[in-house]
Design an enzyme around this catalytic site. Structure first.
Site, PDB file in Angstrom:
ATOM      1  N   SER A 288       0.801  -1.239   0.094  1.00 28.09           N
ATOM      2  CA  SER A 288      -0.214  -0.125   0.032  1.00 28.09           C
ATOM      3  C   SER A 288       0.820   1.195   0.005  1.00 28.09           C
ATOM      4  O   SER A 288       2.017   1.221   0.533  1.00 28.09           O
ATOM      5  CB  SER A 288      -0.810   0.003   1.291  1.00 28.09           C
ATOM      6  OG  SER A 288      -1.695   1.199   1.275  1.00 28.09           O
ATOM      7  N   LYS A 343      -4.604  -6.667   3.311  1.00 33.04           N
ATOM      8  CA  LYS A 343      -4.349  -5.611   2.354  1.00 33.04           C
ATOM      9  C   LYS A 343      -5.765  -5.311   1.774  1.00 33.04           C
ATOM     10  O   LYS A 343      -6.300  -4.160   1.668  1.00 33.04           O
ATOM     11  CB  LYS A 343      -3.418  -6.158   1.163  1.00 33.04           C
ATOM     12  CG  LYS A 343      -3.538  -4.833  -0.115  1.00 33.04           C
ATOM     13  CD  LYS A 343      -3.122  -3.282   0.513  1.00 33.04           C
ATOM     14  CE  LYS A 343      -2.760  -2.509  -0.558  1.00 33.04           C
ATOM     15  NZ  LYS A 343      -3.765  -2.498  -1.925  1.00 33.04           N
ATOM     16  N   HIS A 346      -7.681  -3.505   4.570  1.00 35.56           N
ATOM     17  CA  HIS A 346      -7.050  -2.151   4.562  1.00 35.56           C
ATOM     18  C   HIS A 346      -7.741  -0.986   3.336  1.00 35.56           C
ATOM     19  O   HIS A 346      -8.096  -0.146   3.678  1.00 35.56           O
ATOM     20  CB  HIS A 346      -5.500  -2.244   4.163  1.00 35.56           C
ATOM     21  CG  HIS A 346      -4.767  -1.002   3.511  1.00 35.56           C
ATOM     22  ND1 HIS A 346      -4.934  -0.497   2.320  1.00 35.56           N
ATOM     23  CD2 HIS A 346      -4.033  -0.141   4.316  1.00 35.56           C
ATOM     24  CE1 HIS A 346      -4.442   0.419   2.234  1.00 35.56           C
ATOM     25  NE2 HIS A 346      -3.800   0.814   3.632  1.00 35.56           N
ATOM     26  N   ASN A 347      -7.899  -1.930   2.177  1.00 33.50           N
ATOM     27  CA  ASN A 347      -8.791  -1.008   0.987  1.00 33.50           C
ATOM     28  C   ASN A 347     -10.115  -0.797   1.400  1.00 33.50           C
ATOM     29  O   ASN A 347     -10.408   0.302   1.089  1.00 33.50           O
ATOM     30  CB  ASN A 347      -8.676  -1.906  -0.226  1.00 33.50           C
ATOM     31  CG  ASN A 347      -7.002  -1.877  -0.813  1.00 33.50           C
ATOM     32  OD1 ASN A 347      -6.101  -1.604  -0.122  1.00 33.50           O
ATOM     33  ND2 ASN A 347      -6.933  -2.016  -2.170  1.00 33.50           N
ATOM     34  N   GLU A 350     -10.136   1.978   3.506  1.00 31.62           N
ATOM     35  CA  GLU A 350      -9.772   3.258   2.734  1.00 31.62           C
ATOM     36  C   GLU A 350     -11.062   3.566   2.156  1.00 31.62           C
ATOM     37  O   GLU A 350     -11.268   4.749   1.731  1.00 31.62           O
ATOM     38  CB  GLU A 350      -8.914   2.577   1.938  1.00 31.62           C
ATOM     39  CG  GLU A 350      -8.432   3.583   0.688  1.00 31.62           C
ATOM     40  CD  GLU A 350      -7.481   3.069  -0.309  1.00 31.62           C
ATOM     41  OE1 GLU A 350      -7.905   3.342  -1.514  1.00 31.62           O
ATOM     42  OE2 GLU A 350      -6.520   2.335  -0.101  1.00 31.62           O
TER      43      GLU A 350
END
Length: 619
Positions: A288, A343, A346-347, A350
């Site tokens: 990231s 990840k 995480h997105n 986001e």
């Protein structure tokens, strides 16, 4: 190579140490008959040497399967060197230690307990055929200078390979080179459209001077030290599988493929198992930070076999961003596809952070603020809720295009690359209530129906009434929603760990999100000690107190926006979730009764402490 007494063993052992590779003295592999013959002062003939040379050739081949090595032996004739090079000629670099007869004789006479006496030295010089394709070193130099000279002249294979020179691949390549790693870079060639990509890229950036560029897969793979470490920076999905299949014919047992793309974690598990059957290691790595992060230091989330990770750890941690304590924002996440799962979530977090800022922007826009005004308000918030996304949003709001703000000219259709979709599917599959991520995703989907929205706007005629909200109300609501967002994302990761038997450390995951990544923020830093105590941040008394203090503001903001006709999907969802989460006796009992009515799904009773399931004939 060189005649006996030229210093082969001394130099070879030191060179091997410098190169961190095994060392072998050819004298140790002579058969007993050869040792006896030389000890009696009788020179060896070609027949005596033949079996010995074949043994050393076999040794070299075995070592090349593992990595490399340094072997020392006299190898005086061209024919001897031919036997030694059989089948591996392209992998050999000869170093010839050259000195005069008297110089070497003096050295031999100083040696003790060696079967080779100075009387046999002349026979060695008589046999010697000086190589034409070797690095020739004068033994008058000090051992230190000789080793350094060889090290500088020898063609050392690259430590690390990067496959795919898209935007992120290019930035990671430069990052690796800047950190002093010897790398090989690869990009495909397409006649007429993509030609000389790797070479041109190398020539554009001075830090890549020592890198090796390739457009041929076999040459790229062969340029790497073994076990080979190859990081793929290609599009997720079928392209990744095609590249892996293209690489496999040239790989050896123990080589490592690192998938640095945004791959689905379930595909990562499949690839891990598939490559394991071929004795090839696979690491799924979430990266990231975008283009700038990849160059200056991204947040890196690797998952796979722990021992394999240790083999790539120096490279991944070397290029990662650093946290407040100077530690790399890279940690071993867990087994199999856990790195890509983290990840992915995480997105998802986001997505929500971006949507919340969009909703806050819309509130202030409805209140008559222009982009500069809103940017100034956001700037004043940084002491309370600073984050990477808040910072870039301020920059976006202030960007002008002619006499107007550029933002006013951007079509209100938000795209996505699939990770929000995957996260929403995962949260449904795992039964974790990540409602905000789903809402942020579906809001993007709604935005894409631009033409239908224009038509509906005319038909419904909804106008926004005046909002009495002040900046503090909106700030508090924003803070509240962000806490709920991080709770839901971390809860999803925790539930995945339980479901897939991954050993996950949420505090470490939060730590590597504190720099280099899109969701880095002051709040994530605050979560590190909180997550050391409990994976559920809503058990922390400080966070509970914050939410209680902020709740009146989120209630006010959501109510006013709904009454005004202003869509605040994620702000609304955040407070609705907490309302549901904190309700001790919910309305789910009637849903379960309905399920039992039409499907005999049974239910549990509040007056039955056994927990048994019951069914009723409702007619």
């Amino acid at each position: 190579m060189g005649v006996s007494g030229s210093g082969k063993s001394t130099i070879g052992s030191r060179l091997a140490k410098v190169l961190s590779t095994p060392f072998f003295d050819g004298d140790d592999f002579h058969p007993e008959a050869n040792v006896t013959k030389m000890s009696n002062g009788i020179p060896l003939n070609d027949e005596d040497r033949y079996g010995w040379l074949q043994t050393l050739n076999k040794l070299a081949k075995e070592q090349l399967q593992k990595n490399s090595c340094v072997i020392v032996c006299s190898a005086l004739k061209r024919s001897y060197r031919k036997i030694l090079s059989e089948g591996i000629i392209s992998n050999i670099k000869w170093v010839y230690l050259s000195g005069s007869f008297n110089q070497i004789k003096e050295r031999i006479n100083k040696r003790s307990n060696h079967f080779m006496s100075s009387e046999l030295l002349q026979s060695q010089f008589d046999t010697l055929e000086c190589p034409q394709d070797a690095i020739i070193i004068d033994i008058s130099l000090s051992p230190e200078d000789i080793v350094e000279k060889i090290r500088n002249e020898i063609e050392v294979k690259s430590e690390f390979g990067l496959f795919g020179l898209g935007v992120i691949g290019k930035s990671l390549s430069r990052n690796l080179a800047q950190k002093g790693f010897n790398i090989s870079i690869f990009n495909r060639e397409v006649k007429g459209s993509e030609e000389n990509v790797a070479i041109d890229f190398k020539n554009t950036h001075p830090e890549l001077e020592k890198s090796q560029p390739f457009s041929n897969i076999e040459a790229f793979v062969n340029s790497l030290q073994t076990p080979r470490r190859i990081m793929l920076m290609v599009n997720a999905g079928k392209i990744t599988d095609m590249v892996i299949d293209d690489l496999i014919p040239y790989l050896s047992n123990g080589d490592i493929i690192i998938d640095g793309g945004n791959s689905n974690y379930l595909k990562t598990k499949e690839r891990y198992d598939y490559l394991k059957l071929k004795n090839i290691n696979f690491i799924g790595v979430g990266v990231s930070g975008g283009e700038e992060g990849a160059l200056k230091g991204p947040s890196i989330m690797p998952g796979g076999n722990k021992e394999t990770y240790e083999l790539v750890r120096p490279y991944l941690e070397g290029i990662a961003a650093k946290d407040a304590n100077g530690l790399p924002c890279c940690t071993y996440v867990g087994e199999e596809g856990s790195g890509h799962f983290v990840k992915m979530v995480h997105n998802g977090i986001e997505y929500v952070e971006m949507q919340l800022l969009a909703e806050v922007y819309d509130i202030f826009k409805t209140k008559g603020k222009n982009p500069d005004d809103i940017a100034n308000i956001f700037e004043s918030w940084k002491s309370d809720v600073d984050s990477y996304l808040l910072g870039i949003t301020i920059d976006i709001l202030r960007k002008k295009d002619g006499n107007d703000w550029l933002l006013n000219k951007i079509v209100d259709k938000a795209g996505n690359k699939g990770t929000g979709n995957w996260t929403t599917i995962a949260t449904a599959q795992l039964g974790a209530p990540s409602t905000l991520i789903a809402s942020a995703l579906f809001t993007r989907y709604t935005s894409f129906y631009k033409e239908e929205r224009l038509y509906a706007s005319e038909n419904f005629g909804i106008t926004h009434s005046e909002l009495s909200l002040n900046s503090d109300d909106v700030l508090n609501a924003y803070q509240f929603a962000r806490i709920m967002n991080h709770y839901q994302g971390l809860k999803l990761i925790s539930e995945a760990g339980k479901a897939y038997n991954w050993t996950l450390n949420l505090s470490e995951i939060a730590r590597i999100w504190t720099n280099g990544c899109i969701i880095k923020s002051d709040f994530v830093e605050e979560l590190i000690p909180v997550l050391k105590e409990d994976d559920n941040i809503l058990t922390n008394q400080s966070i509970i107190s914050q939410l209680k203090a902020l709740k009146p503001s989120i209630n006010k903001v959501v109510v006013e926006c709904v009454l005004s006709g202003l869509p605040v999907v994620c702000l609304s969802d955040s407070v609705n979730f907490l309302n549901a989460y904190t309700t001790s006796n919910s309305s789910a009992n009637i849903i379960q009764a309905q399920r039992d009515y039409f499907g005999a799904h049974t239910y549990q009773r509040t007056d039955d402490p056994s927990g048994d399931f019951h069914h009723t004939d409702w007619n």
